[in-house]
Design a protein around this motif. Structure first.
Motif, PDB file in Angstrom:
ATOM      1  N   MET A  77       0.824  -1.208   0.000  1.00  0.00           N
ATOM      2  CA  MET A  77       0.000   0.000   0.000  1.00  0.00           C
ATOM      3  C   MET A  77       0.854   1.252   0.000  1.00  0.00           C
ATOM      4  O   MET A  77       2.037   1.208   0.344  1.00  0.00           O
ATOM      5  CB  MET A  77      -0.945  -0.002   1.199  1.00  0.00           C
ATOM      6  N   GLY A  78       0.248   2.345  -0.385  1.00  0.00           N
ATOM      7  CA  GLY A  78       0.950   3.615  -0.403  1.00  0.00           C
ATOM      8  C   GLY A  78       1.072   4.228   0.976  1.00  0.00           C
ATOM      9  O   GLY A  78       0.238   3.987   1.853  1.00  0.00           O
ATOM     10  N   THR A  79       2.108   5.017   1.134  1.00  0.00           N
ATOM     11  CA  THR A  79       2.275   5.747   2.386  1.00  0.00           C
ATOM     12  C   THR A  79       1.532   7.074   2.337  1.00  0.00           C
ATOM     13  O   THR A  79       1.270   7.669   3.363  1.00  0.00           O
ATOM     14  CB  THR A  79       3.763   6.067   2.651  1.00  0.00           C
ATOM     15  N   HIS A  80       1.196   7.530   1.138  1.00  0.00           N
ATOM     16  CA  HIS A  80       0.517   8.813   0.975  1.00  0.00           C
ATOM     17  C   HIS A  80      -0.631   8.634  -0.007  1.00  0.00           C
ATOM     18  O   HIS A  80      -0.464   8.059  -1.059  1.00  0.00           O
ATOM     19  CB  HIS A  80       1.452   9.870   0.379  1.00  0.00           C
ATOM     20  N   GLY A  81      -1.771   9.135   0.372  1.00  0.00           N
ATOM     21  CA  GLY A  81      -2.925   9.169  -0.520  1.00  0.00           C
ATOM     22  C   GLY A  81      -3.473  10.565  -0.468  1.00  0.00           C
ATOM     23  O   GLY A  81      -2.760  11.535  -0.667  1.00  0.00           O
ATOM     24  N   TYR A  82      -4.735  10.654  -0.111  1.00  0.00           N
ATOM     25  CA  TYR A  82      -5.318  11.972   0.073  1.00  0.00           C
ATOM     26  C   TYR A  82      -4.713  12.625   1.296  1.00  0.00           C
ATOM     27  O   TYR A  82      -4.264  11.974   2.218  1.00  0.00           O
ATOM     28  CB  TYR A  82      -6.839  11.862   0.245  1.00  0.00           C
ATOM     29  N   LYS A  83      -4.700  13.935   1.291  1.00  0.00           N
ATOM     30  CA  LYS A  83      -4.097  14.680   2.401  1.00  0.00           C
ATOM     31  C   LYS A  83      -5.110  15.637   2.993  1.00  0.00           C
ATOM     32  O   LYS A  83      -6.268  15.613   2.637  1.00  0.00           O
ATOM     33  CB  LYS A  83      -2.885  15.454   1.896  1.00  0.00           C
ATOM     34  N   GLY A  84      -4.649  16.455   3.886  1.00  0.00           N
ATOM     35  CA  GLY A  84      -5.483  17.511   4.445  1.00  0.00           C
ATOM     36  C   GLY A  84      -6.484  16.988   5.440  1.00  0.00           C
ATOM     37  O   GLY A  84      -6.159  16.200   6.325  1.00  0.00           O
ATOM     38  N   VAL A  85      -7.729  17.439   5.291  1.00  0.00           N
ATOM     39  CA  VAL A  85      -8.777  17.120   6.253  1.00  0.00           C
ATOM     40  C   VAL A  85      -8.967  15.614   6.394  1.00  0.00           C
ATOM     41  O   VAL A  85      -9.125  15.107   7.505  1.00  0.00           O
ATOM     42  CB  VAL A  85     -10.113  17.786   5.842  1.00  0.00           C
ATOM     43  N   GLU A  86      -8.929  14.864   5.273  1.00  0.00           N
ATOM     44  CA  GLU A  86      -9.128  13.421   5.362  1.00  0.00           C
ATOM     45  C   GLU A  86      -8.075  12.781   6.261  1.00  0.00           C
ATOM     46  O   GLU A  86      -8.375  11.936   7.084  1.00  0.00           O
ATOM     47  CB  GLU A  86      -9.076  12.754   3.976  1.00  0.00           C
ATOM     48  N   ARG A  87      -6.836  13.196   6.133  1.00  0.00           N
ATOM     49  CA  ARG A  87      -5.767  12.607   6.948  1.00  0.00           C
ATOM     50  C   ARG A  87      -5.939  12.981   8.415  1.00  0.00           C
ATOM     51  O   ARG A  87      -5.726  12.166   9.295  1.00  0.00           O
ATOM     52  CB  ARG A  87      -4.399  13.032   6.433  1.00  0.00           C
ATOM     53  N   ILE A  88      -6.312  14.229   8.686  1.00  0.00           N
ATOM     54  CA  ILE A  88      -6.511  14.670  10.060  1.00  0.00           C
ATOM     55  C   ILE A  88      -7.651  13.891  10.709  1.00  0.00           C
ATOM     56  O   ILE A  88      -7.547  13.429  11.837  1.00  0.00           O
ATOM     57  CB  ILE A  88      -6.795  16.187  10.114  1.00  0.00           C
ATOM     58  N   MET A  89      -8.737  13.706   9.980  1.00  0.00           N
ATOM     59  CA  MET A  89      -9.915  13.040  10.550  1.00  0.00           C
ATOM     60  C   MET A  89      -9.699  11.547  10.742  1.00  0.00           C
ATOM     61  O   MET A  89     -10.168  10.970  11.702  1.00  0.00           O
ATOM     62  CB  MET A  89     -11.140  13.280   9.665  1.00  0.00           C
ATOM     63  N   PHE A  90      -8.993  10.901   9.829  1.00  0.00           N
ATOM     64  CA  PHE A  90      -8.898   9.448   9.867  1.00  0.00           C
ATOM     65  C   PHE A  90      -7.533   8.927  10.315  1.00  0.00           C
ATOM     66  O   PHE A  90      -7.375   7.744  10.521  1.00  0.00           O
ATOM     67  CB  PHE A  90      -9.242   8.862   8.493  1.00  0.00           C
ATOM     68  N   GLY A  91      -6.556   9.800  10.441  1.00  0.00           N
ATOM     69  CA  GLY A  91      -5.223   9.349  10.829  1.00  0.00           C
ATOM     70  C   GLY A  91      -4.550   8.637   9.676  1.00  0.00           C
ATOM     71  O   GLY A  91      -5.047   8.599   8.562  1.00  0.00           O
ATOM     72  N   SER A  92      -3.418   8.066   9.936  1.00  0.00           N
ATOM     73  CA  SER A  92      -2.673   7.390   8.887  1.00  0.00           C
ATOM     74  C   SER A  92      -3.146   5.946   8.746  1.00  0.00           C
ATOM     75  O   SER A  92      -2.903   5.115   9.616  1.00  0.00           O
ATOM     76  CB  SER A  92      -1.180   7.420   9.189  1.00  0.00           C
ATOM     77  N   VAL A  93      -3.813   5.663   7.658  1.00  0.00           N
ATOM     78  CA  VAL A  93      -4.298   4.313   7.393  1.00  0.00           C
ATOM     79  C   VAL A  93      -3.126   3.346   7.296  1.00  0.00           C
ATOM     80  O   VAL A  93      -3.154   2.254   7.873  1.00  0.00           O
ATOM     81  CB  VAL A  93      -5.155   4.277   6.101  1.00  0.00           C
ATOM     82  N   ALA A  94      -2.081   3.740   6.585  1.00  0.00           N
ATOM     83  CA  ALA A  94      -0.921   2.853   6.431  1.00  0.00           C
ATOM     84  C   ALA A  94      -0.332   2.491   7.790  1.00  0.00           C
ATOM     85  O   ALA A  94       0.001   1.326   8.039  1.00  0.00           O
ATOM     86  CB  ALA A  94       0.141   3.508   5.552  1.00  0.00           C
ATOM     87  N   ASP A  95      -0.225   3.445   8.677  1.00  0.00           N
ATOM     88  CA  ASP A  95       0.322   3.197  10.005  1.00  0.00           C
ATOM     89  C   ASP A  95      -0.526   2.173  10.758  1.00  0.00           C
ATOM     90  O   ASP A  95       0.007   1.236  11.360  1.00  0.00           O
ATOM     91  CB  ASP A  95       0.395   4.512  10.791  1.00  0.00           C
ATOM     92  N   LYS A  96      -1.833   2.321  10.708  1.00  0.00           N
ATOM     93  CA  LYS A  96      -2.723   1.381  11.400  1.00  0.00           C
ATOM     94  C   LYS A  96      -2.636  -0.024  10.796  1.00  0.00           C
ATOM     95  O   LYS A  96      -2.654  -1.016  11.522  1.00  0.00           O
ATOM     96  CB  LYS A  96      -4.165   1.883  11.353  1.00  0.00           C
ATOM     97  N   VAL A  97      -2.540  -0.104   9.476  1.00  0.00           N
ATOM     98  CA  VAL A  97      -2.449  -1.412   8.824  1.00  0.00           C
ATOM     99  C   VAL A  97      -1.133  -2.090   9.193  1.00  0.00           C
ATOM    100  O   VAL A  97      -1.114  -3.279   9.533  1.00  0.00           O
ATOM    101  CB  VAL A  97      -2.609  -1.286   7.290  1.00  0.00           C
ATOM    102  N   VAL A  98      -0.038  -1.353   9.147  1.00  0.00           N
ATOM    103  CA  VAL A  98       1.267  -1.924   9.507  1.00  0.00           C
ATOM    104  C   VAL A  98       1.222  -2.489  10.926  1.00  0.00           C
ATOM    105  O   VAL A  98       1.757  -3.571  11.192  1.00  0.00           O
ATOM    106  CB  VAL A  98       2.391  -0.869   9.370  1.00  0.00           C
ATOM    107  N   LYS A  99       0.572  -1.785  11.830  1.00  0.00           N
ATOM    108  CA  LYS A  99       0.548  -2.195  13.234  1.00  0.00           C
ATOM    109  C   LYS A  99      -0.402  -3.359  13.519  1.00  0.00           C
ATOM    110  O   LYS A  99      -0.228  -4.051  14.513  1.00  0.00           O
ATOM    111  CB  LYS A  99       0.172  -1.010  14.123  1.00  0.00           C
ATOM    112  N   THR A 100      -1.403  -3.589  12.663  1.00  0.00           N
ATOM    113  CA  THR A 100      -2.412  -4.599  12.991  1.00  0.00           C
ATOM    114  C   THR A 100      -2.495  -5.784  12.029  1.00  0.00           C
ATOM    115  O   THR A 100      -3.154  -6.773  12.342  1.00  0.00           O
ATOM    116  CB  THR A 100      -3.819  -3.949  13.098  1.00  0.00           C
ATOM    117  N   ALA A 101      -1.854  -5.697  10.888  1.00  0.00           N
ATOM    118  CA  ALA A 101      -1.947  -6.785   9.900  1.00  0.00           C
ATOM    119  C   ALA A 101      -1.268  -8.047  10.409  1.00  0.00           C
ATOM    120  O   ALA A 101      -0.287  -7.990  11.144  1.00  0.00           O
ATOM    121  CB  ALA A 101      -1.320  -6.352   8.576  1.00  0.00           C
ATOM    122  N   LYS A 102      -1.796  -9.172   9.976  1.00  0.00           N
ATOM    123  CA  LYS A 102      -1.246 -10.468  10.371  1.00  0.00           C
ATOM    124  C   LYS A 102      -0.245 -11.008   9.345  1.00  0.00           C
ATOM    125  O   LYS A 102       0.240 -12.113   9.473  1.00  0.00           O
ATOM    126  CB  LYS A 102      -2.384 -11.461  10.592  1.00  0.00           C
TER     127      LYS A 102
END
Length: 159
Positions: free
Chosen positions: A121-146
């Protein structure tokens, strides 16, 4: 030392941003190199996550349905647009799917269901408000994927 499992299934979440093409082409290259199936997914963020925000009167089920339908159309067009690259990379099995829910949770859940050997997956997608509201998706996936997660920085790769 424990051996890594052979890579037979690769899951690649996209967000239809300008960076999505770079990410999916990188994933196709890896999948093609290993002769793996490639699953390209998009997750529509559900509106339940906005329960704490003020939301003007609207018909939420209709909006979610429209977002889902629009995302399916975009996914079809996106895969068609990149089909030549999939063929060039040697990817023979491609599945695409649109899901609804929390983005990082659905990515990890889908990869687990498909017994994915790798998420790319990408480390960067949409930025701005979406990133602030949802946090870093990549970071969450890295931390929780099996399974292992490969992140692609679309600003530095593939130049």
């Amino acid at each position: 030392m424990k051996k890594m499992n052979p890579i037979k299934t690769v899951v690649t979440p996209i967000d239809f941003s300008d960076n999505a093409g770079t990410v999916v082409e990188s994933a196709a290259y890896v999948a093609g190199t290993f002769g793996a199936a490639l699953h390209v997914i998009f997750v529509v963020q559900n509106f339940e996550d906005y329960s704490g925000f003020f939301v003007p009167q609207m018909n939420v089920p209709n909006i979610e349905h429209e977002l889902f339908t629009g995302a399916e159309e975009q996914m079809t067009a996106f895969c068609r647009e990149h089909n030549g690259y999939f063929e060039k990379a040697g990817v023979s099995i491609i599945e695409s799917k649109v899901l609804v829910g929390d983005v990082s949770e659905k990515i990890v859940e889908y990869a687990s269901e498909k017994k994915s050997d790798l998420i790319i997956m990408g480390t960067h997608g949409y930025k701005g408000v979406e990133r602030i509201m949802f946090g870093s998706v990549a970071d969450k996936v890295v931390k929780t994927a099996k399974c292992p997660v490969m992140t692609i920085n679309p600003y530095t790769c593939c130049e």
